[in-house]
Motif scaffolding. Structure first.
Motif, PDB file in Angstrom:
ATOM      1  N   PRO A  24       0.824  -1.221   0.000  1.00  9.73           N
ATOM      2  CA  PRO A  24       0.000   0.000   0.000  1.00  9.73           C
ATOM      3  C   PRO A  24       0.856   1.269   0.000  1.00  9.73           C
ATOM      4  N   ALA A  25       0.380   2.269  -0.717  1.00 12.61           N
ATOM      5  CA  ALA A  25       1.107   3.535  -0.846  1.00 12.61           C
ATOM      6  C   ALA A  25       1.387   4.167   0.517  1.00 12.61           C
ATOM      7  N   ALA A  26       0.435   4.077   1.427  1.00 15.03           N
ATOM      8  CA  ALA A  26       0.629   4.667   2.758  1.00 15.03           C
ATOM      9  C   ALA A  26       1.781   3.993   3.503  1.00 15.03           C
ATOM     10  N   LEU A  27       1.924   2.694   3.349  1.00 14.94           N
ATOM     11  CA  LEU A  27       3.032   1.980   3.992  1.00 14.94           C
ATOM     12  C   LEU A  27       4.361   2.368   3.354  1.00 14.94           C
ATOM     13  N   LEU A  28       4.383   2.482   2.037  1.00 15.29           N
ATOM     14  CA  LEU A  28       5.612   2.906   1.357  1.00 15.29           C
ATOM     15  C   LEU A  28       6.050   4.275   1.873  1.00 15.29           C
ATOM     16  N   ALA A  29       5.110   5.210   1.952  1.00 18.60           N
ATOM     17  CA  ALA A  29       5.444   6.561   2.401  1.00 18.60           C
ATOM     18  C   ALA A  29       5.896   6.570   3.855  1.00 18.60           C
ATOM     19  N   SER A  30       5.232   5.796   4.709  1.00 20.88           N
ATOM     20  CA  SER A  30       5.621   5.809   6.126  1.00 20.88           C
ATOM     21  C   SER A  30       6.999   5.190   6.333  1.00 20.88           C
ATOM     22  N   GLU A  31       7.313   4.150   5.601  1.00 21.14           N
ATOM     23  CA  GLU A  31       8.622   3.524   5.739  1.00 21.14           C
ATOM     24  C   GLU A  31       9.732   4.368   5.113  1.00 21.14           C
ATOM     25  N   CYS A  32       9.423   5.022   3.999  1.00 23.29           N
ATOM     26  CA  CYS A  32      10.430   5.873   3.349  1.00 23.29           C
ATOM     27  C   CYS A  32      10.689   7.136   4.165  1.00 23.29           C
ATOM     28  N   GLY A  33       9.712   7.560   4.940  1.00 21.82           N
ATOM     29  CA  GLY A  33       9.869   8.749   5.757  1.00 21.82           C
ATOM     30  C   GLY A  33      10.433   8.476   7.130  1.00 21.82           C
ATOM     31  N   ALA A  34      10.610   7.213   7.473  1.00 24.81           N
ATOM     32  CA  ALA A  34      11.115   6.853   8.799  1.00 24.81           C
ATOM     33  C   ALA A  34      12.599   7.189   8.913  1.00 24.81           C
ATOM     34  N   PRO A  35      13.046   7.497  10.122  1.00 23.52           N
ATOM     35  CA  PRO A  35      14.466   7.834  10.298  1.00 23.52           C
ATOM     36  C   PRO A  35      15.372   6.622  10.094  1.00 23.52           C
ATOM     37  N   GLY A  36      16.643   6.914   9.856  1.00 18.13           N
ATOM     38  CA  GLY A  36      17.629   5.852   9.694  1.00 18.13           C
ATOM     39  C   GLY A  36      18.844   6.363   8.952  1.00 18.13           C
ATOM     40  N   THR A  37      19.855   5.537   8.913  1.00 17.96           N
ATOM     41  CA  THR A  37      21.065   5.875   8.157  1.00 17.96           C
ATOM     42  C   THR A  37      20.784   5.696   6.672  1.00 17.96           C
ATOM     43  N   LEU A  38      21.695   6.156   5.845  1.00 17.20           N
ATOM     44  CA  LEU A  38      21.530   5.984   4.397  1.00 17.20           C
ATOM     45  C   LEU A  38      21.427   4.509   4.041  1.00 17.20           C
ATOM     46  N   ALA A  39      22.228   3.676   4.688  1.00 16.36           N
ATOM     47  CA  ALA A  39      22.180   2.232   4.415  1.00 16.36           C
ATOM     48  C   ALA A  39      20.825   1.643   4.821  1.00 16.36           C
ATOM     49  N   GLN A  40      20.299   2.061   5.968  1.00 18.18           N
ATOM     50  CA  GLN A  40      18.992   1.556   6.406  1.00 18.18           C
ATOM     51  C   GLN A  40      17.884   2.025   5.463  1.00 18.18           C
ATOM     52  N   LEU A  41      17.955   3.294   5.063  1.00 19.47           N
ATOM     53  CA  LEU A  41      16.951   3.824   4.137  1.00 19.47           C
ATOM     54  C   LEU A  41      17.026   3.084   2.804  1.00 19.47           C
ATOM     55  N   ALA A  42      18.233   2.849   2.325  1.00 18.43           N
ATOM     56  CA  ALA A  42      18.401   2.150   1.046  1.00 18.43           C
ATOM     57  C   ALA A  42      17.872   0.717   1.137  1.00 18.43           C
ATOM     58  N   TRP A  43      18.138   0.056   2.237  1.00 15.43           N
ATOM     59  CA  TRP A  43      17.653  -1.317   2.414  1.00 15.43           C
ATOM     60  C   TRP A  43      16.127  -1.356   2.414  1.00 15.43           C
ATOM     61  N   ARG A  44      15.501  -0.439   3.178  1.00 11.65           N
ATOM     62  CA  ARG A  44      14.032  -0.381   3.216  1.00 11.65           C
ATOM     63  C   ARG A  44      13.478  -0.066   1.832  1.00 11.65           C
TER      64      ARG A  44
END
Length: 130
Positions: A24-44
């Motif tokens: 779901p688009a809402a889940l994609l947005a919430s996970e992409c907006g969550a904090p983390g390092t560049l590596a964590q963001l890239a993995w998600r």
């Protein structure tokens, strides 16, 4: 570089459409907006949006007719645009939340802006080299 940028944007859009069928688009947005390092963001990002990530990378690496970008330039584009896509998605979601806009729209606009900004140095280098 413009044709490469357009190909990557189109590929990302098609991939994002495929990804939203699965997640779901809402889940994609919430996970992409969550904090983390560049590596964590890239993995998600890769885990939640495999189609858009793979489509963008493939579009960047393919030799398009009329494009004079060398393989090394295309590979650099793929890496920089992936970083721009990840960081742009995070900043886009945060910005959208601050202005009461749709987090998903913020994510998509952030991804486009991040990929565009990431491609600028490669385009300048390519223009300078010629």
């Amino acid at each position: 570089m413009a044709s490469l940028w357009l190909a990557c944007m189109a590929a990302m859009a098609v991939g994002l459409l495929v990804d939203t069928w699965r997640t779901p688009a809402a889940l994609l947005a919430s996970e992409c907006g969550a904090p983390g390092t560049l590596a964590q963001l890239a993995w998600r990002h890769a885990a939640l949006m495999p189609a858009s990530s793979a489509a963008m990378a493939l579009a960047a690496l393919l030799p398009w007719p009329g494009s004079q970008a060398r393989l090394a330039e295309r590979a650099l584009c793929a890496v920089l645009m992936a970083i721009g896509m990840v960081l742009g998605a995070r900043l886009g979601v945060q910005t959208a939340l601050n202005v009461d806009a749709s987090p998903y729209a913020g994510m998509v606009l952030g991804m486009v802006a991040g990929m565009t900004a990431a491609l600028m140095p490669v385009g300048a280098l390519s223009a300078w080299r010629r």
